[in-house]
Design a protein around this motif. Structure first.
Motif, PDB file in Angstrom:
ATOM      1  N   ASP A  99      -1.678  -0.657  18.465  1.00 55.77           N
ATOM      2  CA  ASP A  99      -1.283  -0.589  17.179  1.00 55.77           C
ATOM      3  C   ASP A  99      -0.511   0.555  16.818  1.00 55.77           C
ATOM      4  N   ILE A 100      -0.654   1.875  17.476  1.00 56.27           N
ATOM      5  CA  ILE A 100       0.224   2.694  17.749  1.00 56.27           C
ATOM      6  C   ILE A 100       1.725   2.381  18.102  1.00 56.27           C
ATOM      7  N   ILE A 101       1.813   1.848  19.203  1.00 48.29           N
ATOM      8  CA  ILE A 101       3.071   1.281  19.455  1.00 48.29           C
ATOM      9  C   ILE A 101       3.732   0.526  18.800  1.00 48.29           C
ATOM     10  N   TYR A 102       2.978  -0.704  18.247  1.00 50.26           N
ATOM     11  CA  TYR A 102       3.600  -1.555  17.145  1.00 50.26           C
ATOM     12  C   TYR A 102       4.152  -0.642  15.887  1.00 50.26           C
ATOM     13  N   ASN A 103       3.425   0.202  15.592  1.00 51.50           N
ATOM     14  CA  ASN A 103       3.790   1.076  14.283  1.00 51.50           C
ATOM     15  C   ASN A 103       4.599   2.314  14.607  1.00 51.50           C
ATOM     16  N   GLU A 107       3.178   9.974  18.232  1.00 50.53           N
ATOM     17  CA  GLU A 107       2.465  11.260  18.200  1.00 50.53           C
ATOM     18  C   GLU A 107       1.183  10.849  18.175  1.00 50.53           C
ATOM     19  N   ASP A 108       0.518   9.722  17.836  1.00 52.25           N
ATOM     20  CA  ASP A 108      -0.938   9.547  17.753  1.00 52.25           C
ATOM     21  C   ASP A 108      -1.586   9.140  19.161  1.00 52.25           C
ATOM     22  N   ILE A 109      -0.782   9.357  20.195  1.00 52.83           N
ATOM     23  CA  ILE A 109      -1.365   8.689  21.545  1.00 52.83           C
ATOM     24  C   ILE A 109      -1.900   9.771  22.173  1.00 52.83           C
ATOM     25  N   LEU A 110      -1.463  11.176  22.172  1.00 53.31           N
ATOM     26  CA  LEU A 110      -2.231  12.322  22.723  1.00 53.31           C
ATOM     27  C   LEU A 110      -3.721  12.654  21.966  1.00 53.31           C
TER      28      LEU A 110
END
Length: 510
Positions: A99-103, A107-110
């Motif tokens: 979902d992070i990569i789609y959006n 910066e929310d991955i770490l």
């Protein structure tokens, strides 16, 4: 992310396979299959190769039987329970990362990486403590040996956790390279410890494996942090996903548990062997399980290759048709997508059947020459058939993930695990040739459930896509009244006037 250019570092294995297979020749097909095999199963092969190299170089066979079995059981438990301790978390974290990569909120991955690491490592560390205490107090194993084995277990769990993020980035090549480097250093370190520092052979091998796992984990963590440098510090967001997608926790856990639950059943039979009053194993059944898994391991390679090349494109076209296409376009894209799904499953079965038969014959002919025969080869055929069905079932679970049928995937893995457990208890009372029937029954039940869930999704996909949302946000509390408005009651004078107007309209003025 460091910038738009970093996105190109995350090119998937399917992109390279498309380039290889695009020429559609026999040579390119062989090259593509070899490339996908190396990228997906190289880590496991490198660990096995490193252990075999250390055994041959250090004279492991000259050790006492108890020492050899203690080392073998320690490594076996490190891998089995390292996988089980990571299983409940990885599927949810993978969904959150997708979902992070789609959006494109990289910066929310770490924050996800740090939060997931804290949860996963805490659970894994606490999960292994009771057994290590039992091994030291009851088994009377040397405290440094116990501690080294515990460190190896935690380091391998960390390796599996970091592999999740690199797999999302499709960086299979570097994962394989890190395993090669780590295992080469493990072999060299074991030689140094034995021949220069005179460390006992089995202890030196365990130290070297632990050091190799730690090195691999460090390199993977460094690579993840080099890809994702910005930190939004939203550490609590990922916790909501565990509540929202709790079915993924159950699906991944029950599937992983089902892979080993039949082994656990046979660890309680007369076949079992107890080492230092702590480790329990059933060598003939465990060896047959390992052979059966390797016989069908190429199914995962075939599935990854074909799905990334063919089905994903059809799925993407259907999604684009839903967003802005006509009704006929949506229906045609849906039919093509499910046709491709059926084609991928049938191709997987056909190709894997040929590969499994060839490997089965090779094992039956060659293994007795290396000392693997008797009870192992009696158990092996049935387990090979079970793992054949099992990997096809897992392919169906992946397709259920595509359509967000989390209840179906949970039901599939749960039925697989429960039926495998019950079937293994029953088959343990049969002759050795039928010991694997529990796995066969469980995999067949899981495949049946997954098949009917896919069929149900095909019949109701329009409802699932277009009617699953809600106009008003859901909430908790007292339901409001269903009454929209109060209709005022007319007075007697108004009713008489209304009656006269209707009478004049019908009969005219008298």
């Amino acid at each position: 992310m460091t910038g738009p250019g970093e996105t190109y570092k995350m090119a998937g294995i399917g992109v390279k396979l498309n380039k290889i297979f695009s020429k559609n020749t026999m040579v390119t097909n062989i090259v593509g299959f070899g490339y996908s095999s190396i990228m997906t199963i190289a880590p496991m092969c490198m660990v096995i190769g490193a252990i075999m190299a250390m055994q041959n170089l250090l004279g492991f066979s000259k050790l006492g039987y108890a020492r050899r079995e203690l080392f073998a059981c320690t490594v076996l438990y490190i891998f089995i329970f390292g996988l089980l301790s990571c299983a409940p978390f990885n599927a949810v974290l993978s969904r959150y990362l997708s979902d992070i990569i789609y959006n494109e909120t990289y910066e929310d991955i770490l924050p996800c990486f740090y939060t997931g690491m804290l949860i996963n490592m805490t659970f894994s560390a606490l999960f292994g403590v009771p057994f290590c205490i039992h091994e030291y107090l009851v088994g009377e194993v040397w405290i440094f040996y116990v501690f080294t084995g515990y460190c190896g277990y935690v380091c391998l769990a960390l390796v599996f956790y970091c592999m999740l993020y690199l797999s999302i980035c499709k960086d299979y090549g570097k994962i394989s390279f890190y395993f090669i480097l780590g295992m080469v250093i493990s072999v060299v370190l074991s030689l140094i410890l034995v021949y220069f520092f005179r460390v006992e052979v089995s202890f030196a091998m365990l130290i070297s494996l632990t050091a190799g796992f730690f090195l691999i984990a460090c390199m993977e963590m460094a690579l993840v942090k080099s890809y994702f440098r910005q930190n939004s510090r939203k550490y609590g967001t990922v916790l909501g996903y565990f509540k929202r997608y709790w079915q993924l926790v159950g699906t991944n856990f029950f599937y992983t548990l089902g892979l080993y639950v039949h082994n656990f059943v046979f660890w309680t039979t007369d076949m079992r062997m107890v080492v230092v009053k702590s480790f329990v194993c059933a060598q003939p059944y465990d060896m047959a399980t390992c052979l059966a898994m390797f016989t069908n391991l190429s199914a995962s390679v075939i599935f990854i290759s074909r799905v990334e090349m063919h089905f994903h494109e059809r799925y993407k076209r259907y999604s684009e048709a839903v967003i802005g296409g006509r009704g006929n376009d949506i229906e045609n894209a849906k039919n093509r997508m499910f046709y491709q799904l059926a084609e991928e499953l049938m191709s997987l079965v056909r190709i894997q059947f040929i590969v499994s038969v060839i490997l089965f014959l090779v094992c039956i002919i060659l293994l007795p020459q290396f000392g693997f025969g008797g009870l192992v080869l009696q158990i092996y055929p049935c387990l090979a058939g079970g793992y054949f069905i099992l990997f096809v079932m897992y392919a169906a679970i992946i397709f259920l993930y595509y359509y967000n049928d989390l209840a179906g995937s949970l039901l599939t893995s749960l039925s697989f695990c429960v039926v495998t457990l019950v079937g293994s208890i029953f088959s343990s009372r049969l002759t050795p040739a039928w010991y694997g029937m529990g796995l066969v029954a469980g995999a067949l039940m899981g495949w049946t459930v997954a098949y009917y869930r896919i069929r149900r999704m095909e019949e109701n996909l329009d409802i699932h896509i277009f009617c699953s949302g809600s106009i008003v946000d859901k909430g908790f509390g007292k339901r409001p009244s269903s009454k929209v408005y109060d209709r005022p009651m007319p007075t007697a004078r108004k009713r008489r006037k209304r009656f006269r107007r209707r009478r004049r309209a019908l009969f005219g003025r008298r």
